[in-house]
Design an enzyme around this catalytic site. Structure first.
Site, PDB file in Angstrom:
ATOM      1  N   ASP A  11      44.430  34.411 -25.782  1.00  0.00           N
ATOM      2  CA  ASP A  11      45.216  33.475 -26.659  1.00  0.00           C
ATOM      3  C   ASP A  11      46.554  33.545 -26.213  1.00  0.00           C
ATOM      4  O   ASP A  11      46.896  34.293 -25.156  1.00  0.00           O
ATOM      5  CB  ASP A  11      45.272  34.116 -27.906  1.00  0.00           C
ATOM      6  CG  ASP A  11      46.131  33.023 -29.015  1.00  0.00           C
ATOM      7  OD1 ASP A  11      45.752  31.634 -29.033  1.00  0.00           O
ATOM      8  OD2 ASP A  11      47.009  33.467 -29.598  1.00  0.00           O
ATOM      9  N   SER A  12      47.261  32.318 -26.405  1.00  0.00           N
ATOM     10  CA  SER A  12      48.686  32.308 -26.114  1.00  0.00           C
ATOM     11  C   SER A  12      49.571  33.782 -26.668  1.00  0.00           C
ATOM     12  O   SER A  12      50.558  33.978 -25.857  1.00  0.00           O
ATOM     13  CB  SER A  12      49.591  31.043 -26.404  1.00  0.00           C
ATOM     14  OG  SER A  12      49.148  30.996 -27.639  1.00  0.00           O
ATOM     15  N   GLY A  44      51.827  25.355 -27.969  1.00  0.00           N
ATOM     16  CA  GLY A  44      51.610  24.532 -28.730  1.00  0.00           C
ATOM     17  C   GLY A  44      52.551  23.391 -28.591  1.00  0.00           C
ATOM     18  O   GLY A  44      52.248  22.092 -28.737  1.00  0.00           O
ATOM     19  N   CYS A  74      42.090  30.054 -28.445  1.00  0.00           N
ATOM     20  CA  CYS A  74      43.327  29.260 -28.605  1.00  0.00           C
ATOM     21  C   CYS A  74      43.038  27.776 -28.657  1.00  0.00           C
ATOM     22  O   CYS A  74      42.601  27.380 -27.686  1.00  0.00           O
ATOM     23  CB  CYS A  74      44.479  29.624 -27.472  1.00  0.00           C
ATOM     24  SG  CYS A  74      45.811  28.858 -27.665  1.00  0.00           S
ATOM     25  N   ASN A  75      43.338  27.113 -29.723  1.00  0.00           N
ATOM     26  CA  ASN A  75      43.024  25.743 -29.712  1.00  0.00           C
ATOM     27  C   ASN A  75      43.777  24.779 -28.699  1.00  0.00           C
ATOM     28  O   ASN A  75      43.299  24.078 -28.241  1.00  0.00           O
ATOM     29  CB  ASN A  75      43.440  25.118 -31.109  1.00  0.00           C
ATOM     30  CG  ASN A  75      42.252  25.532 -32.123  1.00  0.00           C
ATOM     31  OD1 ASN A  75      41.224  24.937 -32.228  1.00  0.00           O
ATOM     32  ND2 ASN A  75      42.409  26.797 -32.877  1.00  0.00           N
ATOM     33  N   GLU A 159      54.857  34.070 -36.852  1.00  0.00           N
ATOM     34  CA  GLU A 159      55.234  34.953 -35.687  1.00  0.00           C
ATOM     35  C   GLU A 159      56.608  35.903 -36.139  1.00  0.00           C
ATOM     36  O   GLU A 159      56.535  37.208 -35.634  1.00  0.00           O
ATOM     37  CB  GLU A 159      55.584  34.632 -34.218  1.00  0.00           C
ATOM     38  CG  GLU A 159      54.163  34.089 -33.763  1.00  0.00           C
ATOM     39  CD  GLU A 159      53.844  34.308 -32.290  1.00  0.00           C
ATOM     40  OE1 GLU A 159      54.881  34.370 -31.829  1.00  0.00           O
ATOM     41  OE2 GLU A 159      52.393  34.336 -31.916  1.00  0.00           O
ATOM     42  N   CYS A 193      44.568  26.254 -35.683  1.00  0.00           N
ATOM     43  CA  CYS A 193      45.178  26.856 -34.595  1.00  0.00           C
ATOM     44  C   CYS A 193      44.877  28.442 -35.289  1.00  0.00           C
ATOM     45  O   CYS A 193      44.896  28.787 -36.448  1.00  0.00           O
ATOM     46  CB  CYS A 193      46.545  26.456 -34.846  1.00  0.00           C
ATOM     47  SG  CYS A 193      47.976  27.874 -34.344  1.00  0.00           S
ATOM     48  N   HIS A 195      46.492  30.766 -35.345  1.00  0.00           N
ATOM     49  CA  HIS A 195      47.490  31.842 -36.105  1.00  0.00           C
ATOM     50  C   HIS A 195      47.443  31.552 -37.708  1.00  0.00           C
ATOM     51  O   HIS A 195      47.731  32.329 -38.295  1.00  0.00           O
ATOM     52  CB  HIS A 195      48.810  31.081 -35.664  1.00  0.00           C
ATOM     53  CG  HIS A 195      49.460  31.846 -34.446  1.00  0.00           C
ATOM     54  ND1 HIS A 195      48.961  31.469 -33.158  1.00  0.00           N
ATOM     55  CD2 HIS A 195      50.471  32.472 -34.199  1.00  0.00           C
ATOM     56  CE1 HIS A 195      49.516  32.377 -32.377  1.00  0.00           C
ATOM     57  NE2 HIS A 195      50.582  32.942 -32.978  1.00  0.00           N
TER      58      HIS A 195
HETATM   59  N1  DGL Z   1      46.967  30.077 -31.377  1.00  0.00           N
HETATM   60  C1  DGL Z   1      47.321  28.751 -30.832  1.00  0.00           C
HETATM   61  C2  DGL Z   1      46.303  27.728 -30.970  1.00  0.00           C
HETATM   62  O1  DGL Z   1      45.437  28.063 -31.823  1.00  0.00           O
HETATM   63  C3  DGL Z   1      48.725  28.140 -30.968  1.00  0.00           C
HETATM   64  C4  DGL Z   1      49.856  29.423 -30.713  1.00  0.00           C
HETATM   65  C5  DGL Z   1      50.882  28.520 -29.766  1.00  0.00           C
HETATM   66  O2  DGL Z   1      51.415  27.471 -29.982  1.00  0.00           O
HETATM   67  O3  DGL Z   1      51.177  29.321 -28.630  1.00  0.00           O
HETATM   68  O4  DGL Z   1      46.384  26.762 -30.810  1.00  0.00           O
END
Ligand code: DGL
Length: 280
Positions: A11-12, A44, A74-75, A159, A193, A195
């Site tokens: 993931d990011s 994102g 991560c989407n 975050e 997402c 998060h």
């Molecule tokens: N967790 C990431 C997602 O599912 C988004 C977080 C980011 O923007 O880095 O898209």
């Protein structure tokens, strides 16, 4: 015979930990190696090119660690990088390895939850702009209308642990109103997402009672279980000692503290520098 290795989860930053948590719940026998690219997050709001290059660095890093299967939890990375990596990079880099994402497992079942055939997607700007959800949902359920709303402030809010701030409620309300203004018969809202599940309680307050709020962790874990059954040639290369390893490209102290919130358990991470180590 090739050596077995953990399943790589990428993931990011922290979001993929909500997926890892469900994977550990449903498939506890496997070893998992988690990497959060915190130093370069958020993804994102970044361009295709950037998300693709960052994600490819991570995939190469997992391959250099011996992983045979990598999940982009991560989407944004799934939306902007997965297809190119699967179609252009994998055949050259490691044709026998696999990289999977979180969008397909979700879109192939979302229709089961909707009676009105209108679904809503809440995601980062990048995921929304990619059009991946409407395109993929239309492939599996051509009768479904998909409405999307980008929520660019939600990742930084989560975050920074500001989920209960009154200002946050203003933005959640605003985004949900905008979504239901586009499609008033929406009866499934997907948190697209990884998060967002951290803010589920607050989001739920603004979702009309007739709509179901879906998160992806459980869905992705169920889908991976099915994938491993259908692909014994990959499954047998996944090591099974129920171990967990965590890596971050930024501060390990921050990752241990913040990450445990997402994962719901203690974390001890190690630092990694992707530019130096991804010489796969
Ligand atoms: N967790 C990431 C997602 O599912 C988004 C977080 C980011 O923007 O880095 O898209």
């Amino acid at each position: 015979m090739q050596k077995t290795a953990p399943i790589g989860i990428f993931d990011s930053g922290y979001g993929g930990l909500t997926v890892l948590k469900e994977l550990v719940n449903q498939l506890p026998q496997y070893d998992y190696m988690y990497l959060g690219d915190n130093a370069r997050a958020p993804y994102g709001t970044r361009s295709y090119e950037t998300v693709y290059h960052y994600t490819l660095d991570a995939v190469k890093w997992f391959f250099s660690r011996g992983c045979h299967l990598v999940i982009l939890a991560c989407n944004t990375a799934s939306a902007k990088a997965l297809r190119t990596i699967q179609q252009n990079d994998l055949p050259k880099l490691a044709p026998e390895k696999r990289v999977l994402g979180v969008i397909r497992p979700t879109t192939e079942i979302i229709g089961q939850y909707s009676e009105t055939r209108e679904v809503g997607i809440l995601a980062t700007k990048g995921t929304v702009a990619s059009g991946s959800y409407p395109i993929e949902i239309a492939r599996f359920f051509p009768d479904i209308k998909t409405y999307q709303e980008a929520c660019p402030l939600w990742v930084p809010i989560i975050e920074n642990d500001e989920m209960d701030n009154p200002g946050t409620h203003h933005f959640i309300k605003k985004n949900l109103h905008a979504l239901f203004h586009k499609g008033e018969n929406i009866d499934v809202v997907l948190l697209a997402c990884t998060h967002y599940p951290l803010m589920r309680r607050q989001i739920e307050e603004y979702v009309p009672v007739q709509a179901t709020l879906l998160t992806q962790g459980e869905i992705v874990a169920r889908s991976l279980a099915g994938y491993l059954l259908r692909h014994p040639e990959i499954e047998e290369k996944c090591s099974k000692n129920s171990s967990l390893q965590f890596y971050t490209t930024d501060s390990v102290e921050d990752f241990n503290e913040q990450g445990s919130m997402f994962f719901g358990g203690a974390i001890r991470s190690k630092h990694v520098n992707l530019e130096e180590s991804s010489n796969f």
